[in-house]
Design a protein around this motif. Structure first.
Motif, short mmCIF file in Angstrom:
data_model
loop_
_atom_site.label_atom_id
_atom_site.label_comp_id
_atom_site.label_asym_id
_atom_site.label_seq_id
_atom_site.Cartn_x
_atom_site.Cartn_y
_atom_site.Cartn_z
N ARG A 1 0.87 -1.20 0.00
CA ARG A 1 0.00 0.00 0.00
C ARG A 1 0.89 1.24 0.00
NH1 ARG A 1 2.22 1.45 4.76
NH2 ARG A 1 2.04 -0.07 6.42
N MET A 2 0.24 2.42 -0.11
CA MET A 2 1.06 3.64 -0.16
C MET A 2 1.79 3.85 1.17
SD MET A 2 -1.33 7.04 0.18
CE MET A 2 -2.99 6.57 -0.25
N PRO A 3 2.94 4.52 1.13
CA PRO A 3 3.70 4.75 2.36
C PRO A 3 3.00 5.75 3.29
CG PRO A 3 4.85 5.67 0.45
CD PRO A 3 3.59 5.06 -0.07
N SER A 4 3.34 5.64 4.56
CA SER A 4 2.72 6.52 5.56
C SER A 4 3.06 7.99 5.29
CB SER A 4 3.15 6.13 6.97
OG SER A 4 4.56 6.09 7.05
N GLN A 5 4.21 8.24 4.68
CA GLN A 5 4.59 9.64 4.38
C GLN A 5 3.52 10.28 3.48
OE1 GLN A 5 6.58 6.99 4.24
NE2 GLN A 5 8.57 7.46 5.15
N MET A 6 3.10 9.54 2.45
CA MET A 6 2.09 10.09 1.53
C MET A 6 0.72 10.12 2.21
SD MET A 6 1.34 11.46 -1.33
CE MET A 6 2.79 11.27 -2.38
N ALA A 7 0.38 9.05 2.92
CA ALA A 7 -0.94 9.01 3.58
C ALA A 7 -1.04 10.13 4.62
CB ALA A 7 -1.15 7.64 4.23
N ALA A 8 0.06 10.38 5.34
CA ALA A 8 0.04 11.43 6.37
C ALA A 8 -0.25 12.79 5.72
CB ALA A 8 1.37 11.49 7.12
N PHE A 9 0.37 13.03 4.56
CA PHE A 9 0.10 14.30 3.87
C PHE A 9 -1.35 14.37 3.41
CE2 PHE A 9 -0.45 16.76 0.04
CZ PHE A 9 -0.08 18.02 0.51
N LEU A 10 -1.82 13.31 2.77
CA LEU A 10 -3.19 13.33 2.24
C LEU A 10 -4.21 13.47 3.37
CD1 LEU A 10 -2.85 10.60 -0.54
CD2 LEU A 10 -2.82 13.09 -0.82
N ASP A 11 -3.85 12.96 4.55
CA ASP A 11 -4.77 13.06 5.70
C ASP A 11 -4.91 14.49 6.20
OD1 ASP A 11 -5.09 10.36 5.46
OD2 ASP A 11 -4.23 9.84 7.41
N THR A 12 -4.07 15.39 5.72
CA THR A 12 -4.22 16.80 6.12
C THR A 12 -5.16 17.55 5.17
OG1 THR A 12 -2.33 17.59 4.81
CG2 THR A 12 -1.87 16.84 7.07
N ALA A 13 -5.74 16.83 4.20
CA ALA A 13 -6.60 17.49 3.20
C ALA A 13 -8.09 17.38 3.54
CB ALA A 13 -6.33 16.90 1.81
N GLY A 14 -8.40 17.09 4.80
CA GLY A 14 -9.80 16.93 5.19
C GLY A 14 -10.64 18.18 4.91
N GLY A 15 -10.06 19.35 5.14
CA GLY A 15 -10.79 20.60 4.91
C GLY A 15 -11.14 20.79 3.44
N LEU A 16 -10.16 20.47 2.59
CA LEU A 16 -10.39 20.59 1.14
C LEU A 16 -11.48 19.62 0.70
CD1 LEU A 16 -6.95 20.71 -0.69
CD2 LEU A 16 -8.63 22.53 -0.42
N TRP A 17 -11.38 18.39 1.22
CA TRP A 17 -12.38 17.36 0.90
C TRP A 17 -13.77 17.83 1.33
CZ3 TRP A 17 -15.22 14.92 4.80
CH2 TRP A 17 -16.11 13.94 4.35
N ALA A 18 -13.85 18.36 2.54
CA ALA A 18 -15.16 18.77 3.08
C ALA A 18 -15.77 19.90 2.26
CB ALA A 18 -15.00 19.20 4.54
N SER A 19 -14.90 20.77 1.72
CA SER A 19 -15.44 21.90 0.96
C SER A 19 -15.63 21.56 -0.51
CB SER A 19 -14.51 23.11 1.11
OG SER A 19 -13.24 22.77 0.62
#
Ligand SMILES: Cc1cc2nc3c(=O)[nH]c(=O)nc-3n(C[C@H](O)[C@H](O)[C@H](O)COP(=O)(O)O)c2cc1C
Length: 200
Positions: free
Chosen positions: A83-101
């Motif tokens: 699966r994708m590395p935690s480095q990439m997942a950690a970054f993508l997990d900071t995009a919750g605000g963008l996703w919500a909007s």
């Protein structure tokens, strides 16, 4: 001008080379392209013990908010246990605000990867990225069979219909081949062309 982001993480440089090839293809497809790396999150002791590359050819992405500035987002990451590395997942997990909007809805996306072995999890890793892209609302473009390089078994090579790929070998000694880099260029071009069409 249509803007494409190639966002990647790479420990040993294979994905970095693939990112450059994806970007080359996207430029040929008519887009303006930025290449950005996500931050290292592994502890310093792990980075040192595993010999992760400290120098990076491209700047770090500033924050997840930057994703909203692009018409297409192409994400590259090596596999970690299929699966994708935690480095990439950690970054993508900071995009919750963008996703919500809903700010990423309707953009174009794609994924590319690298594994040590031929069956070490290329497709699963690509789909771990693609799943995330779909949640973000992106329209995913893979590597269609117009890229003839992905067929044939005479030599070891990457390239899958789900995204471009390379194979690094267990010690990282295999570098992306011309077939692998060609797939990356092809996918980058296709994604840029799609983004240009959607923007029109
Ligand atoms: C913690 C860890 C887990 C890994 N898991 C896998 C795996 O499941 N399958 C595989 O083929 N390679 C695996 N690898 C090898 C990496 O995918 C390989 O080093 C990478 O594709 C090279 O790309 P890079 O140079 O861009 O980092 C793993 C490497 C690390 C450090």
């Amino acid at each position: 001008m249509t803007k494409v982001l190639v966002l990647y993480y790479s420990s040993y440089g294979h994905i970095e080379q693939m990112a450059d090839a994806v970007a080359e293809g996207a430029r040929a497809g008519g887009a303006e392209v930025d290449i950005r790396r996500v931050p290292e999150t592994a502890p310093a002791a792990v980075v040192a013990a595993a010999g992760f590359k400290a120098d990076t050819a491209h700047p770090m992405i500033e924050s997840a908010n930057a994703l909203a500035d692009y018409d297409a987002i192409i994400i590259g990451a090596p596999t970690r246990f299929g699966r994708m590395p935690s480095q990439m997942a950690a970054f993508l997990d900071t995009a919750g605000g963008l996703w919500a909007s809903g700010k990423l809805n309707g953009k174009v996306g794609g994924a590319f990867t690298s594994t040590a072995t031929q069956h070490g999890g290329q497709e699963m890793t690509l789909f771990s990225i693609i799943t995330n892209l779909l949640h973000f609302g992106l329209a995913v473009v893979g590597l269609d069979y117009g890229y003839a390089g992905q067929t044939g078994v005479k030599e070891v090579h990457g390239s899958t219909p789900y995204g471009a790929s390379t194979i690094a070998d267990g010690d990282g000694s295999r570098q992306p081949s011309e077939i692998d880099l060609g797939g990356a260029r092809y996918q980058g071009k296709r994604i840029a062309e799609m983004a240009v069409k959607l923007a029109a």
